[in-house]
Design a protein around this motif. Structure first.
Motif, PDB file in Angstrom:
ATOM      1  N   ALA A 100      38.878  37.244  54.445  1.00 20.30           N
ATOM      2  CA  ALA A 100      37.902  37.788  55.396  1.00 20.30           C
ATOM      3  C   ALA A 100      36.482  37.554  54.900  1.00 20.30           C
ATOM      4  O   ALA A 100      35.589  37.186  55.675  1.00 20.30           O
ATOM      5  N   LEU A 101      36.247  37.758  53.606  1.00 18.71           N
ATOM      6  CA  LEU A 101      34.914  37.588  53.043  1.00 18.71           C
ATOM      7  C   LEU A 101      34.440  36.150  53.168  1.00 18.71           C
ATOM      8  O   LEU A 101      33.263  35.900  53.444  1.00 18.71           O
ATOM      9  N   SER A 102      35.345  35.189  52.982  1.00 20.04           N
ATOM     10  CA  SER A 102      34.945  33.784  53.101  1.00 20.04           C
ATOM     11  C   SER A 102      34.470  33.479  54.520  1.00 20.04           C
ATOM     12  O   SER A 102      33.532  32.703  54.716  1.00 20.04           O
ATOM     13  N   GLN A 103      35.094  34.106  55.532  1.00 28.19           N
ATOM     14  CA  GLN A 103      34.647  33.932  56.921  1.00 28.19           C
ATOM     15  C   GLN A 103      33.276  34.554  57.130  1.00 28.19           C
ATOM     16  O   GLN A 103      32.401  33.961  57.776  1.00 28.19           O
ATOM     17  N   ILE A 104      33.079  35.757  56.588  1.00 27.10           N
ATOM     18  CA  ILE A 104      31.798  36.454  56.749  1.00 27.10           C
ATOM     19  C   ILE A 104      30.661  35.663  56.109  1.00 27.10           C
ATOM     20  O   ILE A 104      29.559  35.559  56.662  1.00 27.10           O
ATOM     21  N   LEU A 105      30.933  35.072  54.960  1.00 25.80           N
ATOM     22  CA  LEU A 105      29.908  34.320  54.241  1.00 25.80           C
ATOM     23  C   LEU A 105      29.751  32.895  54.763  1.00 25.80           C
ATOM     24  O   LEU A 105      28.820  32.191  54.374  1.00 25.80           O
ATOM     25  N   GLY A 106      30.669  32.473  55.646  1.00 23.14           N
ATOM     26  CA  GLY A 106      30.586  31.126  56.200  1.00 23.14           C
ATOM     27  C   GLY A 106      30.868  30.042  55.187  1.00 23.14           C
ATOM     28  O   GLY A 106      30.317  28.931  55.276  1.00 23.14           O
ATOM     29  N   LEU A 107      31.736  30.329  54.229  1.00 23.92           N
ATOM     30  CA  LEU A 107      32.055  29.359  53.185  1.00 23.92           C
ATOM     31  C   LEU A 107      33.203  28.471  53.620  1.00 23.92           C
ATOM     32  O   LEU A 107      34.201  28.949  54.174  1.00 23.92           O
ATOM     33  N   GLN A 108      33.072  27.193  53.358  1.00 22.36           N
ATOM     34  CA  GLN A 108      34.093  26.217  53.718  1.00 22.36           C
ATOM     35  C   GLN A 108      34.813  25.743  52.458  1.00 22.36           C
ATOM     36  O   GLN A 108      34.175  25.292  51.515  1.00 22.36           O
ATOM     37  N   GLY A 109      36.121  25.853  52.451  1.00 21.16           N
ATOM     38  CA  GLY A 109      36.890  25.393  51.302  1.00 21.16           C
ATOM     39  C   GLY A 109      38.136  26.217  51.112  1.00 21.16           C
ATOM     40  O   GLY A 109      38.503  27.034  51.959  1.00 21.16           O
ATOM     41  N   GLU A 110      38.794  26.011  50.003  1.00 15.78           N
ATOM     42  CA  GLU A 110      40.039  26.714  49.692  1.00 15.78           C
ATOM     43  C   GLU A 110      39.742  27.960  48.868  1.00 15.78           C
ATOM     44  O   GLU A 110      39.073  27.891  47.843  1.00 15.78           O
ATOM     45  N   VAL A 111      40.237  29.093  49.316  1.00  9.59           N
ATOM     46  CA  VAL A 111      40.030  30.361  48.622  1.00  9.59           C
ATOM     47  C   VAL A 111      41.025  30.476  47.458  1.00  9.59           C
ATOM     48  O   VAL A 111      42.227  30.281  47.633  1.00  9.59           O
ATOM     49  N   LEU A 112      40.499  30.794  46.292  1.00 12.38           N
ATOM     50  CA  LEU A 112      41.331  31.082  45.123  1.00 12.38           C
ATOM     51  C   LEU A 112      40.927  32.441  44.583  1.00 12.38           C
ATOM     52  O   LEU A 112      39.741  32.755  44.507  1.00 12.38           O
ATOM     53  N   ILE A 113      41.910  33.241  44.185  1.00 13.83           N
ATOM     54  CA  ILE A 113      41.612  34.555  43.612  1.00 13.83           C
ATOM     55  C   ILE A 113      42.397  34.765  42.332  1.00 13.83           C
ATOM     56  O   ILE A 113      43.342  34.039  42.021  1.00 13.83           O
ATOM     57  N   GLY A 114      41.988  35.792  41.595  1.00 16.48           N
ATOM     58  CA  GLY A 114      42.739  36.233  40.435  1.00 16.48           C
ATOM     59  C   GLY A 114      42.770  35.230  39.304  1.00 16.48           C
ATOM     60  O   GLY A 114      41.825  34.459  39.089  1.00 16.48           O
ATOM     61  N   ASP A 115      43.884  35.211  38.591  1.00 16.79           N
ATOM     62  CA  ASP A 115      44.005  34.375  37.404  1.00 16.79           C
ATOM     63  C   ASP A 115      43.919  32.887  37.744  1.00 16.79           C
ATOM     64  O   ASP A 115      43.418  32.086  36.955  1.00 16.79           O
ATOM     65  N   ARG A 116      44.401  32.510  38.933  1.00 17.05           N
ATOM     66  CA  ARG A 116      44.317  31.095  39.329  1.00 17.05           C
ATOM     67  C   ARG A 116      42.864  30.657  39.455  1.00 17.05           C
ATOM     68  O   ARG A 116      42.504  29.533  39.075  1.00 17.05           O
ATOM     69  N   ALA A 117      42.021  31.556  39.981  1.00 20.21           N
ATOM     70  CA  ALA A 117      40.596  31.242  40.101  1.00 20.21           C
ATOM     71  C   ALA A 117      39.951  31.119  38.719  1.00 20.21           C
ATOM     72  O   ALA A 117      39.132  30.223  38.480  1.00 20.21           O
ATOM     73  N   LEU A 118      40.335  32.001  37.804  1.00 22.14           N
ATOM     74  CA  LEU A 118      39.767  31.955  36.454  1.00 22.14           C
ATOM     75  C   LEU A 118      40.143  30.670  35.731  1.00 22.14           C
ATOM     76  O   LEU A 118      39.320  30.068  35.039  1.00 22.14           O
ATOM     77  N   VAL A 119      41.397  30.253  35.892  1.00 19.61           N
ATOM     78  CA  VAL A 119      41.849  29.006  35.256  1.00 19.61           C
ATOM     79  C   VAL A 119      41.069  27.822  35.830  1.00 19.61           C
ATOM     80  O   VAL A 119      40.644  26.918  35.092  1.00 19.61           O
ATOM     81  N   PHE A 120      40.864  27.833  37.153  1.00 19.42           N
ATOM     82  CA  PHE A 120      40.117  26.746  37.775  1.00 19.42           C
ATOM     83  C   PHE A 120      38.671  26.727  37.277  1.00 19.42           C
ATOM     84  O   PHE A 120      38.127  25.665  36.952  1.00 19.42           O
TER      85      PHE A 120
END
Length: 230
Positions: A100-120
């Motif tokens: 939902a936040l990515s839509q509000i911010l108008g960000l285009q791309g793949e959402v990653l969260i948590g440990d997967r985001a940290l590794v990336f």
């Protein structure tokens, strides 16, 4: 008591708090047993399969307005590191709030969260940090998750107050054996985990509530569908 907890590094301090909190061993086991990703816990909470837990903010909407949420959350005040958008396309099945936040911010791309985001992030990939983007836009903290309850509110409230007090500081003290186990599980270095935790806050104050209600207003205005039992 059936408790649900997000199985990410951002709640490692909560594990430490529960281990030290004076509770019967069977209750501690219940609290630390049920772990999953945020979207799954949202459904467990909405369908009554758990009594309390750290629930994604978008799923805690009704609990917030019904005063069935504690003053503890998973909060960013700027860059958060673990909620990002990288080049690509697609939502993250693990998180309703971040999508939902990515839509509000108008960000285009793949959402990653948590440990997967940290590794990336640790690998040096290009991304946009949603906590940072929200802060730049609103000047308010963003509450990614909230400690909500359907039952046992008095006990959960006491734990919340102790947790907030113990981890009010930026630097988080984590026992070596728990930090080492988290490093093995996530594939991240212990020093990096501690540095990441400096970007996470837990106590809900007036600014945090303003940020949360600003998010809810955006969800309503944009008619973003909230998780439900339907």
């Amino acid at each position: 008591m059936r408790f649900g907890k997000i199985e990410y590094l951002n709640l490692l301090p909560f594990d430490v708090c529960i281990k030290a909190y004076p509770l019967p061993s069977y209750i501690k086991k219940c609290i630390l047993l049920k772990k999953s990703y945020p979207a799954k816990l949202n459904q467990d909470f909405l369908f009554g399969r758990i009594d309390a837990g750290f629930i994604s903010s978008i799923a805690g909407y009704d609990s917030h307005y019904a005063h069935r949420a504690c003053p503890s959350g998973i909060i960013a005040k700027g860059a958060v590191w673990s909620v990002i958008v990288k080049k690509g396309s697609g939502f993250d099945y693990q998180s309703d709030t971040s999508n939902a936040l990515s839509q509000i911010l108008g960000l285009q791309g793949e959402v990653l969260i948590g440990d997967r985001a940290l590794v990336f992030k640790r690998s040096g990939g290009e991304f946009e940090d949603m906590g940072e983007k929200w802060w730049e836009r609103t000047g308010l903290p963003f509450v990614f998750g909230r400690l909500c309850f359907r039952a046992h509110g008095e006990l959960i409230g006491r734990i919340s107050r102790v947790f907030n007090k113990r981890y009010a500081t930026k630097r988080k003290k984590i026992p070596h054996y728990m930090l080492a186990a988290a490093a093995r599980r996530s594939g991240l270095e212990p020093w990096y985990i501690l540095e990441y935790l400096e970007h996470i806050f837990y106590a809900m104050g007036s600014k945090e509530k303003q940020g949360l209600e600003r998010f809810y207003r955006e969800v309503r205005l944009r008619r973003i569908k909230r998780p439900s039992r339907a």
